[in-house]
Design an enzyme around this catalytic site. Structure first.
Site, PDB file in Angstrom:
ATOM      1  N   ARG A 232      -5.306  -8.318  -1.865  1.00 28.66           N
ATOM      2  CA  ARG A 232      -6.592  -8.143  -2.538  1.00 28.66           C
ATOM      3  C   ARG A 232      -6.548  -8.833  -3.895  1.00 28.66           C
ATOM      4  NH1 ARG A 232      -8.411  -7.499   1.539  1.00 28.66           N
ATOM      5  NH2 ARG A 232      -9.630  -5.811   2.434  1.00 28.66           N
ATOM      6  N   GLU A 261     -14.402 -13.262  -5.312  1.00 29.41           N
ATOM      7  CA  GLU A 261     -14.561 -14.082  -4.102  1.00 29.41           C
ATOM      8  C   GLU A 261     -15.936 -13.934  -3.459  1.00 29.41           C
ATOM      9  OE1 GLU A 261     -11.361 -12.792  -1.555  1.00 29.41           O
ATOM     10  OE2 GLU A 261     -12.447 -11.031  -0.866  1.00 29.41           O
ATOM     11  N   HIS A 293     -10.131 -16.285   2.125  1.00 30.37           N
ATOM     12  CA  HIS A 293      -9.954 -15.002   2.808  1.00 30.37           C
ATOM     13  C   HIS A 293      -9.973 -15.214   4.331  1.00 30.37           C
ATOM     14  CE1 HIS A 293     -10.382 -10.447   2.032  1.00 30.37           C
ATOM     15  NE2 HIS A 293      -9.698 -10.654   3.143  1.00 30.37           N
TER      16      HIS A 293
HETATM   17  P1  NAD Z   1      -0.851  -0.458   5.405  1.00 37.30           P
HETATM   18  O1  NAD Z   1      -1.645   0.706   4.956  1.00 37.30           O
HETATM   19  O2  NAD Z   1      -0.257  -0.451   6.770  1.00 37.30           O
HETATM   20  O3  NAD Z   1       0.353  -0.718   4.379  1.00 37.30           O
HETATM   21  C1  NAD Z   1       0.206  -0.710   3.002  1.00 37.30           C
HETATM   22  C2  NAD Z   1       1.531  -0.297   2.399  1.00 37.30           C
HETATM   23  O4  NAD Z   1       1.438  -0.444   0.984  1.00 37.30           O
HETATM   24  C3  NAD Z   1       1.903   1.161   2.687  1.00 37.30           C
HETATM   25  O5  NAD Z   1       3.212   1.236   3.181  1.00 37.30           O
HETATM   26  C4  NAD Z   1       1.752   1.848   1.324  1.00 37.30           C
HETATM   27  O6  NAD Z   1       2.656   2.924   1.154  1.00 37.30           O
HETATM   28  C5  NAD Z   1       2.072   0.694   0.404  1.00 37.30           C
HETATM   29  N1  NAD Z   1       1.578   0.867  -0.964  1.00 37.30           N
HETATM   30  C6  NAD Z   1       0.476   1.507  -1.390  1.00 37.30           C
HETATM   31  N2  NAD Z   1       0.374   1.399  -2.747  1.00 37.30           N
HETATM   32  C7  NAD Z   1       1.463   0.696  -3.149  1.00 37.30           C
HETATM   33  C8  NAD Z   1       1.922   0.244  -4.421  1.00 37.30           C
HETATM   34  N3  NAD Z   1       1.250   0.517  -5.544  1.00 37.30           N
HETATM   35  N4  NAD Z   1       3.061  -0.473  -4.457  1.00 37.30           N
HETATM   36  C9  NAD Z   1       3.745  -0.758  -3.323  1.00 37.30           C
HETATM   37  N5  NAD Z   1       3.355  -0.364  -2.102  1.00 37.30           N
HETATM   38  C10 NAD Z   1       2.215   0.339  -2.018  1.00 37.30           C
HETATM   39  O7  NAD Z   1      -1.784  -1.719   5.186  1.00 37.30           O
HETATM   40  P2  NAD Z   1      -1.641  -3.144   5.858  1.00 37.30           P
HETATM   41  O8  NAD Z   1      -2.370  -3.154   7.157  1.00 37.30           O
HETATM   42  O9  NAD Z   1      -0.231  -3.579   5.813  1.00 37.30           O
HETATM   43  O10 NAD Z   1      -2.531  -4.039   4.855  1.00 37.30           O
HETATM   44  C11 NAD Z   1      -2.151  -4.200   3.503  1.00 37.30           C
HETATM   45  C12 NAD Z   1      -3.317  -4.805   2.735  1.00 37.30           C
HETATM   46  O11 NAD Z   1      -3.522  -6.146   3.162  1.00 37.30           O
HETATM   47  C13 NAD Z   1      -4.674  -4.124   3.024  1.00 37.30           C
HETATM   48  O12 NAD Z   1      -4.866  -3.002   2.181  1.00 37.30           O
HETATM   49  C14 NAD Z   1      -5.668  -5.204   2.701  1.00 37.30           C
HETATM   50  O13 NAD Z   1      -6.053  -5.101   1.349  1.00 37.30           O
HETATM   51  C15 NAD Z   1      -4.870  -6.500   2.908  1.00 37.30           C
HETATM   52  N6  NAD Z   1      -5.364  -7.297   4.039  1.00 37.30           N
HETATM   53  C16 NAD Z   1      -5.723  -8.584   3.822  1.00 37.30           C
HETATM   54  C17 NAD Z   1      -6.172  -9.375   4.890  1.00 37.30           C
HETATM   55  C18 NAD Z   1      -6.572 -10.822   4.705  1.00 37.30           C
HETATM   56  O14 NAD Z   1      -7.192 -11.405   5.578  1.00 37.30           O
HETATM   57  N7  NAD Z   1      -6.228 -11.471   3.615  1.00 37.30           N
HETATM   58  C19 NAD Z   1      -6.249  -8.813   6.162  1.00 37.30           C
HETATM   59  C20 NAD Z   1      -5.852  -7.492   6.341  1.00 37.30           C
HETATM   60  C21 NAD Z   1      -5.397  -6.748   5.286  1.00 37.30           C
END
Ligand code: NAD
Length: 326
Positions: A232, A261, A293
């Site tokens: 993000r 964005e 994105h």
């Molecule tokens: P997820 O919920 O499976 O994993 C997120 C992890 O981050 C968890 O293990 C959580 O404990 C950890 N976390 C939370 N706060 C934290 C912090 N301050 N420091 C370190 N770790 C922390 O989520 P995911 O499916 O792996 O997705 C992660 C992120 O990727 C989503 O929240 C989304 O913002 C982003 N995303 C981006 C795209 C893209 O197209 N660019 C697509 C999907 C997801």
């Protein structure tokens, strides 16, 4: 259930029809949900949106007034939705949490290699018919220490891919997982900053970690660090990133997300109405790779998202609750 699906492309519509199998009455709208289009939601029990459709207090109030009960985002991230406002206005929301994490993990692998092999410069040189090796000497991934922040669904897949290149993968998460330890070593965030040559952000944006990459945290990192943000835009202070690139503290940057964005995404040059100066400056650098994105955008991920969105709709209709409720 009568459902209005915003941001629906032709390809999306075909997939929705395929997975819906006539269960819900679907109406497609190619526009985003915003203050100019919200009136179209009147008479729909549910709406489907994407991350560029922002649900704040005023929007939630208008949706409630229009009779909307369920708001489904066809994405994993949901920081574009004020969940408290949605609940206060007697609506329910759900996301798609399960879609292919490999899409983003493979993107990170590809762009990490592009960054260390100076691929943007190489491609620009070839376009300009410059076939020399001028300033394109690369580095090898197996010699780098990789740091991954967030070892959830996506971070875990990225970790598995990187562990095929190097056994030096450091990870940090607020919650540690046993299965992650097979491929990476949990360390403190400060240790990860100090020891990593390449750092990938895979955590969600929360109130506590907004702009976690800032002047102070960058100063803890190695000179010549490579930074990748597929999570993000709000996780990074992009002014810090620009200064870091200009001062060469940062060797290369890859980002798929940007705080402003919304002004750019899915628009052509002619459709842009404003420009962000920091963003413009960043894009000029040959060691900065930006994608709009699109890390999630693969055939499998889109199929997953649409299939699970339809499942969410059915669950809400049948039980007034949903496994993916936020
Ligand atoms: P997820 O919920 O499976 O994993 C997120 C992890 O981050 C968890 O293990 C959580 O404990 C950890 N976390 C939370 N706060 C934290 C912090 N301050 N420091 C370190 N770790 C922390 O989520 P995911 O499916 O792996 O997705 C992660 C992120 O990727 C989503 O929240 C989304 O913002 C982003 N995303 C981006 C795209 C893209 O197209 N660019 C697509 C999907 C997801």
């Amino acid at each position: 259930m009568k459902v209005l699906i915003f941001c629906a492309t032709k390809e999306d519509q075909e997939l929705y029809m395929q997975y819906n199998k006539g269960r819900h009455e679907l109406v497609f709208d190619s526009d985003d949900l915003n203050e100019n289009t919200v009136h179209r939601t009147k008479g729909f029990a549910a709406i489907v949106i994407l991350t560029r459709c922002i649900i704040h207090e005023t929007m939630a109030r208008e949706l409630e007034n229009n009779g909307v009960l369920y708001i489904l985002t066809r994405s994993a991230g949901f920081d574009h939705m004020d969940i408290i406002a949605i609940k206060n206005h007697h609506m329910k929301a759900a996301n798609v949490s399960r879609y292919s994490p490999n899409a983003i993990a493979e993107y990170v692998c590809m762009t990490s290699l592009m960054a260390i092999r100076r691929m943007k410069r190489q491609m620009e040189m070839i376009q300009a018919e410059d076939f020399t090796l001028c300033q394109i000497r690369g580095r090898e991934l197996r010699k780098l220490t990789i740091g991954i922040i967030g070892t959830g669904r996506i971070g875990y897949e990225t970790l598995k891919i990187f562990s095929a290149f190097t056994d030096q993968v450091l990870v940090y998460d607020v919650i540690e997982r046993e299965d992650v330890k097979e491929y990476g070593t949990y360390v403190s965030l400060d240790t990860l900053y100090q020891k990593s040559d390449l750092i990938v952000y895979h955590c969600p944006l929360t109130k506590d970690n907004a702009r976690m990459l800032n002047d102070e945290t960058l100063s803890k990192m190695k000179d010549g660090v490579i930074l990748i943000n597929p999570a993000r835009g709000g996780l990074w202070d992009y002014q810090t990133v620009l200064k870091g690139i200009e001062s060469k503290k940062i060797e290369a940057v890859v980002f798929d997300v940007y705080e402003n964005e919304k002004d750019y995404l899915r628009k052509t040059k002619e459709q842009l109405t404003s420009r962000d100066e920091v963003f413009t400056q960043l894009l000029k650098h040959e060691n900065v790779i930006y994608t709009a994105h699109s890390a999630f955008y693969t055939d499998i991920a889109i199929q997953n998202m649409i299939e699970y969105t339809v499942e969410n709709l059915t669950e809400f209709e049948q039980k007034d609750r949903c496994q993916n409720e936020l």
